[in-house]
Design an enzyme around this catalytic site. Sequence first.
Site, PDB file in Angstrom:
ATOM      1  N   THR A 104       0.818  -1.212   0.000  1.00 35.59           N
ATOM      2  CA  THR A 104       0.000   0.000   0.000  1.00 35.59           C
ATOM      3  C   THR A 104       0.854   1.265   0.000  1.00 35.59           C
ATOM      4  OG1 THR A 104      -0.181   0.131   2.413  1.00 35.59           O
ATOM      5  CG2 THR A 104      -1.821  -1.210   1.262  1.00 35.59           C
ATOM      6  N   TYR A 105       0.169   2.378  -0.227  1.00 31.03           N
ATOM      7  CA  TYR A 105       0.802   3.673  -0.463  1.00 31.03           C
ATOM      8  C   TYR A 105      -0.057   4.707   0.239  1.00 31.03           C
ATOM      9  CZ  TYR A 105       2.977   7.108  -3.765  1.00 31.03           C
ATOM     10  OH  TYR A 105       3.671   8.129  -4.366  1.00 31.03           O
ATOM     11  N   HIS A 118       0.978  -0.303  -4.760  1.00 35.48           N
ATOM     12  CA  HIS A 118      -0.161   0.596  -4.902  1.00 35.48           C
ATOM     13  C   HIS A 118       0.379   1.942  -5.376  1.00 35.48           C
ATOM     14  CE1 HIS A 118      -3.309  -1.458  -2.111  1.00 35.48           C
ATOM     15  NE2 HIS A 118      -2.525  -2.361  -2.677  1.00 35.48           N
ATOM     16  N   ALA A 122      -8.775   8.049  -9.975  1.00 38.14           N
ATOM     17  CA  ALA A 122      -8.129   6.812 -10.405  1.00 38.14           C
ATOM     18  C   ALA A 122      -8.264   6.608 -11.912  1.00 38.14           C
ATOM     19  CB  ALA A 122      -8.714   5.622  -9.647  1.00 38.14           C
ATOM     20  N   TYR A 128     -16.111  -1.440  -5.303  1.00 40.34           N
ATOM     21  CA  TYR A 128     -16.836  -1.332  -4.032  1.00 40.34           C
ATOM     22  C   TYR A 128     -18.180  -2.054  -4.104  1.00 40.34           C
ATOM     23  CZ  TYR A 128     -13.307   2.085  -2.848  1.00 40.34           C
ATOM     24  OH  TYR A 128     -12.096   2.689  -2.594  1.00 40.34           O
ATOM     25  N   PHE A 180     -12.028   0.239  10.501  1.00 41.92           N
ATOM     26  CA  PHE A 180     -11.803   0.095   9.060  1.00 41.92           C
ATOM     27  C   PHE A 180     -13.115   0.194   8.298  1.00 41.92           C
ATOM     28  CE2 PHE A 180      -8.020  -2.848  10.163  1.00 41.92           C
ATOM     29  CZ  PHE A 180      -7.196  -1.753  10.338  1.00 41.92           C
ATOM     30  N   HIS A 188      -7.955 -11.644  -2.729  1.00 42.93           N
ATOM     31  CA  HIS A 188      -6.832 -10.821  -2.283  1.00 42.93           C
ATOM     32  C   HIS A 188      -6.991 -10.611  -0.787  1.00 42.93           C
ATOM     33  CE1 HIS A 188      -3.481  -8.108  -2.916  1.00 42.93           C
ATOM     34  NE2 HIS A 188      -4.130  -7.089  -2.390  1.00 42.93           N
TER      35      HIS A 188
END
Length: 282
Positions: free
Chosen positions: A40-41, A69, A115, A137, A211, A261
């Site tokens: 991740t980033y 990412h 994105a 999503y 989260f 994933h």
Amino acid sequence: MSKPAFSFEFFPAKTEQGHEKLLSTYDELNKLSPSYFSVTYGAGGSTRSRTLDIVQALCTRGDTGVAPHMSCIGDDKSEIAELLTHYKSLGINRIVALRGDLPSGQVGMGELPFALDLVKFIREHSGDHFRIEVAAYPEMHPQARSFDSDIDNLVNKFQAGADAAITQFFYNADSYLYLRDTLEKRGVDTVAKPLVAGIMPITNSSNLMRFADSCGADIPRYVRKQLADFGDDRKAIREFGFDVVYRLCERLISEGVPAMHFYSMNKVEPNKRLVEELGLTT
């Protein structure tokens, strides 16, 4: 029935001790032969150097593919082009392309605010070198105007050159299946452009709720109630959480999910146990 592929997500550690622990976790999970590991980033590239450090370490530590990412919000095209060129030099051929979150205090959205813009830019800059994964999503992006507009955005990302989408985590298999069916109706071939199920193991009640609240993921009422009843009984939470996620994965596999994933949280367990007991390694 063919077994789905599987992969794991890491996030950059903040300390040298955490970095070493992450490498050890990589060694254990890599024995399972995943398709790749993503890294991740942070918002606006706030973990850029740490992301680069772990990506480079993993590239030299094993032969399994690494998918950094890449978020675009707040970055300009030259910075992103430089990063793409660097990743090419490392032999990386897979990118997870995301909008990212606007860092606190930052006003501008940058040259590539969404994105979709990032996907287009990667294709313009690097052609077909990178396999591009984007976000999806099942329960709608929390900032989307409507479910339909969220679907429009995902379809547009596929049309712009995305090769696959990884979902936000979810616990209702029907939400994933509805999204997959809707994409098919919209003309997306989900065999050629797979919808990868993002899987979040349940090991900590408060973290899970945080989260979920931040990303708009729904926690079924029975899961919330049971976790609340367990209180501080960590062992009970882990076993209940394993059962919930195992059953979810079983249902997805029975419905032909192409890949899963796992949001590993930089831990070996319960990710290793899930993959093994689901029979994904045999």
